[in-house]
Design an enzyme around this catalytic site. Structure first.
Site, PDB file in Angstrom:
ATOM      1  N   ASP A   1       2.801  38.052  91.413  1.00  0.00           N
ATOM      2  CA  ASP A   1       3.842  37.547  91.712  1.00  0.00           C
ATOM      3  C   ASP A   1       5.378  36.580  91.806  1.00  0.00           C
ATOM      4  OD1 ASP A   1       5.842  38.415  93.883  1.00  0.00           O
ATOM      5  OD2 ASP A   1       4.891  36.578  95.157  1.00  0.00           O
TER       6      ASP A   1
ATOM      7  N   ASP B   1       8.136  34.737  93.086  1.00  0.00           N
ATOM      8  CA  ASP B   1       8.175  33.708  94.305  1.00  0.00           C
ATOM      9  C   ASP B   1       7.396  33.561  95.378  1.00  0.00           C
ATOM     10  OD1 ASP B   1      10.511  34.227  93.477  1.00  0.00           O
ATOM     11  OD2 ASP B   1      11.598  35.464  95.181  1.00  0.00           O
TER      12      ASP B   1
HETATM   13  C1  BG6 Z   1      10.447  38.030  96.675  1.00  0.00           C
HETATM   14  C2  BG6 Z   1      10.923  37.724  97.809  1.00  0.00           C
HETATM   15  O1  BG6 Z   1      10.493  37.729  95.402  1.00  0.00           O
HETATM   16  O2  BG6 Z   1      12.142  39.501  95.743  1.00  0.00           O
HETATM   17  C3  BG6 Z   1      12.327  37.583  98.783  1.00  0.00           C
HETATM   18  O3  BG6 Z   1       9.622  36.896  98.522  1.00  0.00           O
HETATM   19  C4  BG6 Z   1      13.285  38.402  98.193  1.00  0.00           C
HETATM   20  O4  BG6 Z   1      12.175  37.088  99.418  1.00  0.00           O
HETATM   21  C5  BG6 Z   1      12.959  39.707  97.391  1.00  0.00           C
HETATM   22  O5  BG6 Z   1      14.165  38.857  99.498  1.00  0.00           O
HETATM   23  C6  BG6 Z   1      14.305  39.775  96.687  1.00  0.00           C
HETATM   24  O6  BG6 Z   1      14.899  39.330  96.272  1.00  0.00           O
HETATM   25  P1  BG6 Z   1      16.417  38.910  95.554  1.00  0.00           P
HETATM   26  O7  BG6 Z   1      16.177  38.317  94.216  1.00  0.00           O
HETATM   27  O8  BG6 Z   1      16.452  40.337  94.562  1.00  0.00           O
HETATM   28  O9  BG6 Z   1      17.379  39.266  96.844  1.00  0.00           O
HETATM   29 MG    MG Z   2       6.461  35.967  96.857  1.00  0.00          MG
END
Ligand code: BG6
Ligand code: MG
Length: 230
Positions: free
Chosen positions: A14, A16
Protein backbone atom coordinates in the site's frame (compact mmCIF):
# COMPACT_ATOMS: atom_id res chain seq x y z
CA UNK A 1 7.96 -19.59 -7.57
CA UNK A 2 9.62 -19.07 -4.20
CA UNK A 3 13.11 -17.54 -4.19
CA UNK A 4 16.24 -18.92 -2.46
CA UNK A 5 15.77 -16.61 0.50
CA UNK A 6 12.00 -16.22 0.74
CA UNK A 7 9.00 -18.54 0.41
CA UNK A 8 6.83 -15.72 -0.94
CA UNK A 9 7.13 -14.57 -4.54
CA UNK A 10 5.68 -11.07 -4.34
CA UNK A 11 5.07 -8.21 -1.95
CA UNK A 12 2.26 -5.76 -2.69
CA UNK A 13 2.69 -2.46 -0.88
CA UNK A 14 0.00 0.00 0.00
CA UNK A 15 1.27 3.56 -0.48
CA UNK A 16 -0.23 6.03 2.02
CA UNK A 17 0.85 5.12 5.55
CA UNK A 18 3.22 2.36 4.46
CA UNK A 19 5.74 3.90 2.07
CA UNK A 20 5.01 7.56 2.76
CA UNK A 21 2.71 9.51 5.02
CA UNK A 22 0.28 11.53 2.97
CA UNK A 23 -2.52 11.20 5.52
CA UNK A 24 -1.65 14.62 6.98
CA UNK A 25 -2.04 16.19 3.52
CA UNK A 26 -5.37 14.39 3.04
CA UNK A 27 -6.41 15.67 6.46
CA UNK A 28 -5.46 19.29 5.76
CA UNK A 29 -7.28 19.29 2.42
CA UNK A 30 -10.43 17.62 3.83
CA UNK A 31 -10.32 19.95 6.84
CA UNK A 32 -10.30 22.96 4.54
CA UNK A 33 -13.35 21.60 2.70
CA UNK A 34 -15.14 20.70 5.94
CA UNK A 35 -14.51 24.23 7.27
CA UNK A 36 -16.02 25.68 4.10
CA UNK A 37 -19.05 23.43 4.52
CA UNK A 38 -19.40 24.35 8.19
CA UNK A 39 -18.76 20.74 9.28
CA UNK A 40 -16.85 20.16 12.48
CA UNK A 41 -14.13 17.74 11.34
CA UNK A 42 -11.08 17.18 13.56
CA UNK A 43 -7.82 15.27 13.57
CA UNK A 44 -9.43 12.48 15.64
CA UNK A 45 -11.82 11.76 12.75
CA UNK A 46 -9.00 11.41 10.24
CA UNK A 47 -8.26 7.72 10.93
CA UNK A 48 -11.69 6.90 9.49
CA UNK A 49 -10.49 8.16 6.11
CA UNK A 50 -7.44 5.87 6.04
CA UNK A 51 -7.44 3.59 3.00
CA UNK A 52 -10.94 4.53 1.84
CA UNK A 53 -11.72 6.04 -1.56
CA UNK A 54 -12.10 9.76 -2.21
CA UNK A 55 -15.88 9.55 -2.60
CA UNK A 56 -16.27 7.40 0.51
CA UNK A 57 -14.14 9.93 2.43
CA UNK A 58 -16.57 12.68 1.42
CA UNK A 59 -19.51 10.54 2.57
CA UNK A 60 -17.84 10.01 5.94
CA UNK A 61 -17.33 13.78 6.33
CA UNK A 62 -21.04 14.36 5.66
CA UNK A 63 -21.86 11.58 8.16
CA UNK A 64 -19.67 13.29 10.78
CA UNK A 65 -21.49 16.57 10.13
CA UNK A 66 -24.85 14.79 10.37
CA UNK A 67 -25.66 16.15 6.95
CA UNK A 68 -27.13 14.61 3.86
CA UNK A 69 -24.68 13.76 1.09
CA UNK A 70 -25.26 16.08 -1.92
CA UNK A 71 -26.26 14.69 -5.32
CA UNK A 72 -23.60 13.20 -7.59
CA UNK A 73 -22.55 16.28 -9.60
CA UNK A 74 -22.18 18.45 -6.49
CA UNK A 75 -20.33 15.67 -4.61
CA UNK A 76 -17.90 15.32 -7.51
CA UNK A 77 -17.30 19.07 -7.50
CA UNK A 78 -16.50 19.02 -3.77
CA UNK A 79 -14.19 16.00 -4.12
CA UNK A 80 -12.39 17.67 -7.04
CA UNK A 81 -11.90 20.83 -5.00
CA UNK A 82 -10.37 18.84 -2.14
CA UNK A 83 -8.13 17.05 -4.63
CA UNK A 84 -6.77 20.34 -6.03
CA UNK A 85 -5.73 21.38 -2.52
CA UNK A 86 -4.30 17.93 -1.87
CA UNK A 87 -2.22 18.14 -5.06
CA UNK A 88 -0.78 21.46 -3.90
CA UNK A 89 0.58 19.66 -0.82
CA UNK A 90 1.94 16.82 -2.96
CA UNK A 91 3.92 19.26 -5.08
CA UNK A 92 6.20 19.86 -2.08
CA UNK A 93 7.06 16.14 -1.66
CA UNK A 94 10.52 14.70 -2.30
CA UNK A 95 12.46 11.45 -1.62
CA UNK A 96 12.90 12.77 1.94
CA UNK A 97 9.24 11.89 2.48
CA UNK A 98 9.86 8.14 2.18
CA UNK A 99 9.05 6.52 5.52
CA UNK A 100 12.00 4.88 7.35
CA UNK A 101 12.75 1.39 6.10
CA UNK A 102 10.55 1.60 2.99
CA UNK A 103 13.40 1.72 0.50
CA UNK A 104 15.43 -0.91 2.38
CA UNK A 105 12.56 -3.42 2.47
CA UNK A 106 11.58 -2.94 -1.17
CA UNK A 107 15.17 -3.11 -2.42
CA UNK A 108 16.09 -6.11 -0.25
CA UNK A 109 13.18 -8.28 -1.36
CA UNK A 110 13.75 -7.31 -5.00
CA UNK A 111 17.44 -8.18 -4.75
CA UNK A 112 16.34 -11.64 -3.55
CA UNK A 113 14.15 -12.12 -6.66
CA UNK A 114 10.79 -11.24 -5.09
CA UNK A 115 8.46 -9.19 -7.30
CA UNK A 116 7.00 -5.94 -6.02
CA UNK A 117 3.75 -4.15 -6.78
CA UNK A 118 1.94 -1.10 -5.53
CA UNK A 119 -1.68 -1.61 -4.44
CA UNK A 120 -3.14 1.76 -3.56
CA UNK A 121 -6.62 3.28 -3.46
CA UNK A 122 -5.22 6.63 -4.53
CA UNK A 123 -5.72 8.11 -7.98
CA UNK A 124 -2.72 10.32 -7.19
CA UNK A 125 -0.40 7.34 -6.64
CA UNK A 126 1.60 7.79 -9.90
CA UNK A 127 2.34 11.42 -8.95
CA UNK A 128 3.41 10.43 -5.43
CA UNK A 129 5.73 7.67 -6.76
CA UNK A 130 7.33 10.19 -9.12
CA UNK A 131 7.84 12.73 -6.33
CA UNK A 132 9.42 10.03 -4.13
CA UNK A 133 11.49 8.85 -7.13
CA UNK A 134 10.56 5.19 -6.60
CA UNK A 135 8.45 4.37 -9.68
CA UNK A 136 11.20 1.97 -10.85
CA UNK A 137 11.05 -0.05 -7.64
CA UNK A 138 7.77 -1.70 -8.69
CA UNK A 139 7.18 -4.40 -11.29
CA UNK A 140 3.50 -3.43 -11.42
CA UNK A 141 1.30 -0.62 -10.15
CA UNK A 142 -2.40 -0.82 -9.34
CA UNK A 143 -4.06 2.34 -8.04
CA UNK A 144 -7.42 4.10 -7.77
CA UNK A 145 -7.43 4.66 -11.55
CA UNK A 146 -7.44 0.92 -12.25
CA UNK A 147 -10.05 -0.49 -9.89
CA UNK A 148 -13.80 -0.16 -9.69
CA UNK A 149 -14.21 -1.55 -6.19
CA UNK A 150 -12.45 0.08 -3.26
CA UNK A 151 -10.79 -1.77 -0.35
CA UNK A 152 -12.00 -3.85 1.58
CA UNK A 153 -12.84 -5.39 -1.78
CA UNK A 154 -9.80 -7.52 -2.76
CA UNK A 155 -9.78 -6.30 -6.40
CA UNK A 156 -6.74 -4.01 -6.03
CA UNK A 157 -4.52 -6.80 -4.67
CA UNK A 158 -5.86 -9.54 -6.95
CA UNK A 159 -5.17 -7.33 -9.96
CA UNK A 160 -1.66 -6.66 -8.61
CA UNK A 161 -0.97 -10.41 -8.33
CA UNK A 162 -2.37 -10.95 -11.80
CA UNK A 163 -0.17 -8.22 -13.29
CA UNK A 164 2.86 -9.82 -11.63
CA UNK A 165 1.84 -13.31 -12.73
CA UNK A 166 2.01 -14.57 -9.13
CA UNK A 167 -0.53 -16.78 -7.36
CA UNK A 168 -2.30 -14.85 -4.53
CA UNK A 169 -1.20 -17.51 -2.00
CA UNK A 170 2.43 -16.48 -2.64
CA UNK A 171 1.79 -12.76 -2.04
CA UNK A 172 2.45 -10.64 1.04
CA UNK A 173 0.42 -7.42 1.40
CA UNK A 174 1.83 -4.54 3.49
CA UNK A 175 -1.07 -2.36 4.73
CA UNK A 176 -1.78 0.26 7.40
CA UNK A 177 -5.57 0.45 7.06
CA UNK A 178 -8.20 -1.92 8.44
CA UNK A 179 -9.97 -1.86 5.06
CA UNK A 180 -6.72 -2.89 3.38
CA UNK A 181 -6.04 -5.76 5.79
CA UNK A 182 -9.58 -6.98 5.16
CA UNK A 183 -8.94 -6.77 1.40
CA UNK A 184 -5.71 -8.80 1.76
CA UNK A 185 -7.49 -11.47 3.81
CA UNK A 186 -10.31 -11.67 1.25
CA UNK A 187 -7.66 -12.02 -1.49
CA UNK A 188 -6.26 -14.94 0.57
CA UNK A 189 -2.88 -13.25 0.81
CA UNK A 190 -0.54 -12.96 3.83
CA UNK A 191 -1.41 -9.67 5.59
CA UNK A 192 1.48 -7.67 7.04
CA UNK A 193 -0.05 -4.96 9.25
CA UNK A 194 1.63 -1.59 9.73
CA UNK A 195 0.66 0.52 12.75
CA UNK A 196 -2.34 0.52 15.03
CA UNK A 197 -5.42 1.52 13.03
CA UNK A 198 -8.66 -0.35 13.73
CA UNK A 199 -8.68 -3.71 11.96
CA UNK A 200 -4.90 -3.99 11.62
CA UNK A 201 -4.93 -6.44 14.53
CA UNK A 202 -6.33 -9.03 12.09
CA UNK A 203 -3.00 -9.14 10.21
CA UNK A 204 -0.72 -12.21 10.44
CA UNK A 205 2.25 -10.08 11.51
CA UNK A 206 2.16 -6.48 12.79
CA UNK A 207 5.00 -3.95 12.98
CA UNK A 208 4.91 -0.22 13.83
CA UNK A 209 6.53 0.64 10.49
CA UNK A 210 8.53 -0.97 7.67
CA UNK A 211 11.66 0.25 9.48
CA UNK A 212 10.87 -2.27 12.26
CA UNK A 213 10.36 -5.21 9.93
CA UNK A 214 12.80 -8.12 10.25
CA UNK A 215 12.64 -9.88 6.91
CA UNK A 216 13.68 -13.21 8.46
CA UNK A 217 10.71 -12.99 10.80
CA UNK A 218 8.41 -12.28 7.87
CA UNK A 219 9.83 -15.37 6.15
CA UNK A 220 9.25 -17.55 9.24
CA UNK A 221 5.67 -16.28 9.71
CA UNK A 222 4.87 -16.60 6.04
CA UNK A 223 6.10 -20.20 5.95
CA UNK A 224 4.01 -21.10 9.01
CA UNK A 225 0.93 -19.37 7.56
CA UNK A 226 1.27 -21.10 4.21
CA UNK A 227 1.96 -24.46 5.86
CA UNK A 228 -1.18 -24.06 7.95
CA UNK A 229 -3.32 -23.52 4.85
CA UNK A 230 -2.29 -26.57 2.85
C1 BG6 B 1 -5.72 6.13 0.13
C2 BG6 B 1 -5.74 7.01 1.36
O1 BG6 B 1 -4.44 5.67 -0.12
O2 BG6 B 1 -6.17 6.84 -1.01
C3 BG6 B 1 -7.14 7.59 1.55
O3 BG6 B 1 -5.36 6.26 2.50
C4 BG6 B 1 -7.56 8.31 0.28
O4 BG6 B 1 -7.15 8.46 2.66
C5 BG6 B 1 -7.49 7.36 -0.90
O5 BG6 B 1 -8.88 8.81 0.42
C6 BG6 B 1 -7.88 8.01 -2.23
O6 BG6 B 1 -6.90 8.94 -2.57
P1 BG6 B 1 -6.99 9.98 -3.77
O7 BG6 B 1 -5.57 10.47 -3.92
O8 BG6 B 1 -7.43 9.20 -4.99
O9 BG6 B 1 -7.96 11.03 -3.40
MG1 MG C 1 -2.69 3.20 3.56
Amino acid sequence: MATDRFSFSAVIFDLDGVITDTSEFHYLAWKRLADELGIDFGRADNDRLRGVSRVRSLEIIFEIGNREMPEKAEAEKLAAKKNEWYKEYLSGMSPNDLLPGARRVIETVRAAGVKTALGSASKNAPTVLKRLKITDLFDATVDGNDVGKAKPDPEVFLLGAQKLGVDPSLCVVAEDAGAGIEAAIRARMFALGIGTADGVEKAELIVPGLGDLELEELETRFKAWRGGRS
